[in-house]
Scaffold this motif. Structure first.
Motif, PDB file in Angstrom:
ATOM      1  N   MET A  13       0.865  -1.231   0.058  1.00  0.00           N
ATOM      2  CA  MET A  13       0.009   0.089  -0.200  1.00  0.00           C
ATOM      3  C   MET A  13       0.899   1.336  -0.001  1.00  0.00           C
ATOM      4  N   THR A  42      -1.887  -0.565  -6.740  1.00  0.00           N
ATOM      5  CA  THR A  42      -1.430  -0.523  -5.391  1.00  0.00           C
ATOM      6  C   THR A  42      -2.574   0.204  -4.697  1.00  0.00           C
ATOM      7  N   PRO A  43      -2.888  -0.326  -3.378  1.00  0.00           N
ATOM      8  CA  PRO A  43      -3.901   0.576  -2.783  1.00  0.00           C
ATOM      9  C   PRO A  43      -3.388   1.772  -2.274  1.00  0.00           C
ATOM     10  N   ASP A  64      -7.987   4.751  -2.563  1.00  0.00           N
ATOM     11  CA  ASP A  64      -8.864   3.619  -2.202  1.00  0.00           C
ATOM     12  C   ASP A  64      -9.491   3.688  -0.739  1.00  0.00           C
ATOM     13  N   HIS A  65      -8.799   4.327   0.187  1.00  0.00           N
ATOM     14  CA  HIS A  65      -9.212   4.444   1.461  1.00  0.00           C
ATOM     15  C   HIS A  65      -8.925   5.512   2.070  1.00  0.00           C
ATOM     16  N   CYS A  77      -6.305  -2.467   3.637  1.00  0.00           N
ATOM     17  CA  CYS A  77      -5.446  -2.962   2.386  1.00  0.00           C
ATOM     18  C   CYS A  77      -5.570  -4.623   2.472  1.00  0.00           C
TER      19      CYS A  77
END
Length: 101
Positions: A13, A42-43, A64-65, A77
């Motif tokens: 990540m 890749t997160p 993503d987050h 992740c």
């Protein structure tokens, strides 16, 4: 440069700390550069003071987050949070192959 490093190295990540709304445009540009120059997803996670805002940081940056703790980042992740314990984590010098002084 970041996009090139991400393209050449596989990461579990990538975390970005964002202080406030003034930096969101440059963070979005960085996210776009990483996404546009890498083949493997890749997160990407954002943490920091911006998470306290009322803005939809995830939508604005396309990460993503959006997280508040390193443990939350790891879980989001799919990583083990036991890897984050400070007493077991190697120093940067140890990770790079150098012996600690």
């Amino acid at each position: 440069q970041v996009a090139e490093i991400v393209r050449e190295t596989r990461f579990s990540m990538i975390g970005l700390t964002v202080s406030g709304r003034r930096t969101l445009a440059s963070v979005k540009e960085l996210v776009d550069a990483i996404r546009g120059n890498t083949l493997v997803h890749t997160p990407l996670v954002i943490g920091g003071p911006i998470t306290e805002s009322t803005l939809d940081v995830k939508a604005l940056t396309k990460v993503d987050h959006v997280i508040n703790t390193t443990e939350e980042a790891a879980r989001s992740c799919g990583l083990s949070t036991t890897d984050l314990r400070d007493d077991e984590r190697p120093s940067s010098k140890e990770r790079d192959g150098a012996k600690p002084i």
